[in-house]
Structures are given as C-alpha cells and as structure tokens.
Design a protein around this motif. Structure first.
Motif, PDB file in Angstrom:
ATOM      1  N   ALA A  68     -15.046  16.265  -0.437  1.00  0.00           N
ATOM      2  CA  ALA A  68     -13.910  15.762  -1.208  1.00  0.00           C
ATOM      3  C   ALA A  68     -12.747  15.352  -0.309  1.00  0.00           C
ATOM      4  N   ASP A  69     -12.606  15.989   0.844  1.00  0.00           N
ATOM      5  CA  ASP A  69     -11.469  15.748   1.711  1.00  0.00           C
ATOM      6  C   ASP A  69     -11.963  15.193   3.043  1.00  0.00           C
ATOM      7  N   ASN A  70     -11.572  13.992   3.367  1.00  0.00           N
ATOM      8  CA  ASN A  70     -12.047  13.368   4.588  1.00  0.00           C
ATOM      9  C   ASN A  70     -10.967  13.410   5.661  1.00  0.00           C
ATOM     10  N   ARG A  71     -11.067  14.350   6.560  1.00  0.00           N
ATOM     11  CA  ARG A  71     -10.117  14.474   7.668  1.00  0.00           C
ATOM     12  C   ARG A  71     -10.646  13.816   8.948  1.00  0.00           C
ATOM     13  N   LYS A  72     -11.842  13.259   8.859  1.00  0.00           N
ATOM     14  CA  LYS A  72     -12.443  12.680  10.061  1.00  0.00           C
ATOM     15  C   LYS A  72     -11.674  11.469  10.577  1.00  0.00           C
ATOM     16  N   ALA A  73     -11.056  10.706   9.688  1.00  0.00           N
ATOM     17  CA  ALA A  73     -10.277   9.550  10.138  1.00  0.00           C
ATOM     18  C   ALA A  73      -9.108  10.000  11.012  1.00  0.00           C
ATOM     19  N   GLU A  74      -8.418  11.022  10.563  1.00  0.00           N
ATOM     20  CA  GLU A  74      -7.317  11.556  11.369  1.00  0.00           C
ATOM     21  C   GLU A  74      -7.831  12.112  12.692  1.00  0.00           C
ATOM     22  N   ALA A  75      -8.975  12.787  12.654  1.00  0.00           N
ATOM     23  CA  ALA A  75      -9.560  13.337  13.881  1.00  0.00           C
ATOM     24  C   ALA A  75      -9.965  12.215  14.836  1.00  0.00           C
ATOM     25  N   LEU A  76     -10.487  11.118  14.301  1.00  0.00           N
ATOM     26  CA  LEU A  76     -10.879   9.979  15.138  1.00  0.00           C
ATOM     27  C   LEU A  76      -9.663   9.390  15.836  1.00  0.00           C
ATOM     28  N   VAL A  77      -8.613   9.161  15.075  1.00  0.00           N
ATOM     29  CA  VAL A  77      -7.386   8.597  15.642  1.00  0.00           C
ATOM     30  C   VAL A  77      -6.789   9.549  16.684  1.00  0.00           C
ATOM     31  N   ASP A  78      -6.753  10.835  16.377  1.00  0.00           N
ATOM     32  CA  ASP A  78      -6.222  11.820  17.327  1.00  0.00           C
ATOM     33  C   ASP A  78      -7.052  11.869  18.607  1.00  0.00           C
ATOM     34  N   TYR A  79      -8.375  11.820  18.448  1.00  0.00           N
ATOM     35  CA  TYR A  79      -9.253  11.854  19.616  1.00  0.00           C
ATOM     36  C   TYR A  79      -8.989  10.641  20.510  1.00  0.00           C
ATOM     37  N   LEU A  80      -8.895   9.472  19.899  1.00  0.00           N
ATOM     38  CA  LEU A  80      -8.633   8.258  20.679  1.00  0.00           C
ATOM     39  C   LEU A  80      -7.261   8.313  21.346  1.00  0.00           C
ATOM     40  N   ALA A  81      -6.267   8.857  20.650  1.00  0.00           N
ATOM     41  CA  ALA A  81      -4.924   8.969  21.229  1.00  0.00           C
ATOM     42  C   ALA A  81      -4.938   9.813  22.498  1.00  0.00           C
ATOM     43  N   GLU A  82      -5.779  10.830  22.532  1.00  0.00           N
ATOM     44  CA  GLU A  82      -5.852  11.723  23.693  1.00  0.00           C
ATOM     45  C   GLU A  82      -6.811  11.260  24.780  1.00  0.00           C
ATOM     46  N   HIS A  83      -7.925  10.623  24.398  1.00  0.00           N
ATOM     47  CA  HIS A  83      -9.000  10.379  25.354  1.00  0.00           C
ATOM     48  C   HIS A  83      -9.308   8.916  25.664  1.00  0.00           C
ATOM     49  N   SER A  84      -8.726   7.994  24.941  1.00  0.00           N
ATOM     50  CA  SER A  84      -9.110   6.597  25.079  1.00  0.00           C
ATOM     51  C   SER A  84      -8.529   5.946  26.323  1.00  0.00           C
ATOM     52  N   TYR A  85      -9.325   5.096  26.900  1.00  0.00           N
ATOM     53  CA  TYR A  85      -8.911   4.277  28.044  1.00  0.00           C
ATOM     54  C   TYR A  85      -8.235   2.997  27.549  1.00  0.00           C
ATOM     55  N   THR A  86      -8.663   2.493  26.383  1.00  0.00           N
ATOM     56  CA  THR A  86      -8.230   1.174  25.938  1.00  0.00           C
ATOM     57  C   THR A  86      -7.466   1.139  24.622  1.00  0.00           C
ATOM     58  N   ILE A  87      -7.518   2.188  23.830  1.00  0.00           N
ATOM     59  CA  ILE A  87      -6.971   2.133  22.474  1.00  0.00           C
ATOM     60  C   ILE A  87      -5.747   3.036  22.366  1.00  0.00           C
ATOM     61  N   THR A  88      -4.672   2.480  21.802  1.00  0.00           N
ATOM     62  CA  THR A  88      -3.408   3.185  21.683  1.00  0.00           C
ATOM     63  C   THR A  88      -3.112   3.467  20.213  1.00  0.00           C
TER      64      THR A  88
ATOM     65  N   GLY B 149     -16.892   1.235  24.005  1.00  0.00           N
ATOM     66  CA  GLY B 149     -17.196   2.521  24.636  1.00  0.00           C
ATOM     67  C   GLY B 149     -16.286   3.624  24.135  1.00  0.00           C
ATOM     68  N   ASP B 150     -14.988   3.332  24.055  1.00  0.00           N
ATOM     69  CA  ASP B 150     -14.041   4.324  23.536  1.00  0.00           C
ATOM     70  C   ASP B 150     -14.322   4.652  22.073  1.00  0.00           C
ATOM     71  N   LEU B 151     -14.598   3.636  21.265  1.00  0.00           N
ATOM     72  CA  LEU B 151     -14.908   3.868  19.849  1.00  0.00           C
ATOM     73  C   LEU B 151     -16.176   4.695  19.688  1.00  0.00           C
ATOM     74  N   LYS B 152     -17.187   4.376  20.478  1.00  0.00           N
ATOM     75  CA  LYS B 152     -18.458   5.109  20.386  1.00  0.00           C
ATOM     76  C   LYS B 152     -18.250   6.590  20.706  1.00  0.00           C
TER      77      LYS B 152
END
Length: 154
Positions: free
Chosen positions: A70-90, A142-145
């Motif tokens: 019922a509650d999808n927190r994965k979108a927030e987790a995806l954005v947070d993960y990219l904010a911390e670990h991404s080389y190309t995505i801000t 690569g960052d998205l994957k």
C-alpha cells in the motif's frame, strides 16, 4: 550559442535512457514522447518539432516504480540513493540544466498538496521525474541501474 547542439544531445541521451528504463522489470511504466509506446505519440510527432521540422521530444522523462504494498517508499529510496552515490545524477527540483536532475514529485515538489489532490492529478508515490543532461548516457544508465538494483532489494 550552443543551446541547439546541447538540446539535440540531451534528447539523444533521453531516448537511450528511456529505452533502457522501458526494459527494466522493476518499473510499472515509462513515459517519454520519444518512445514508440508513448500513449500520445501521434500528437507528440505533430507538435514536438524543432525549427527544421524534426521530431524533438525533449529531455524530460517520467517513470513509475512497481508498487510495494500500500505504501511505496522505494521512489524516495531511489532518489536518496542516487543523491548519495551517483556519479552523474543530481537531486534537484528544477529542469533544463546541463546536468541530469532527478526528483520524486510526490514527496518533493508536490508534497504540500493534500493526498486526494495528488491522486486526482495523477501524482503517484512511486513516480520519478528525470531531466536528462549532457553526461554520457552510459554513465547515467549505470547510475540508474545501480540505484534500481539497490531499491529492488529493500
């Protein structure tokens, strides 16, 4: 003076990325006018043209993660993960930069809207907006994957 060249490059990147995302089993849908699967493709082909009359679908795409109960927190987790670990995505809530920007409208730009209004406007908890920049599309994918693999395991 480089705007036209940048826009062409960003659109090429966006199509490559959207095509990759469309094949991703973790996503419910991908919305990008450059894809054959875009529901209003015929209209986009007529309206989204550059000064030479060539199809110009832009560089912004939207994708939705598959629901997780019922509650999808994965979108927030995806954005947070990219904010911390991404080389190309801000992480950012604006569009049209030379950098690739990502956000979850449900929890960010539309967070103050009442739940019923968000739903009525089609703003989904699992929705992600990506404004594609000039980075190499291989690196963006690569960052998205990596981020998608990370949230799949949550």
């Amino acid at each position: 003076p480089t705007l036209a060249t940048r826009l062409v490059n960003q659109q090429k990147n966006a199509l490559k990325i959207a095509s990759f995302l469309e094949q991703c089993p973790y996503l419910a849908r991908v919305s990008y006018p450059g894809l054959e699967s875009f529901p209003q493709r015929t209209l986009a082909l007529k309206q989204m043209v550059d000064e030479q009359g060539r199809f110009a679908p832009g560089s912004v795409l939207y994708f939705t993660l598959k629901k997780n109960g019922a509650d999808n927190r994965k979108a927030e987790a995806l954005v947070d993960y990219l904010a911390e670990h991404s080389y190309t995505i801000t992480l950012a809530v604006n569009l049209g930069q030379i950098k690739t920007l990502i956000e979850n409208p449900y929890a960010m730009t539309r967070a103050a809207l009442p739940e019923a209004e968000k739903r009525a406007k089609g703003i989904e908890p699992g929705g992600i907006r990506l404004s594609v920049g000039l980075e190499d599309w291989h690196d963006i994918i690569g960052d998205l994957k990596c981020a998608l693999d990370h949230v799949r395991q949550l």
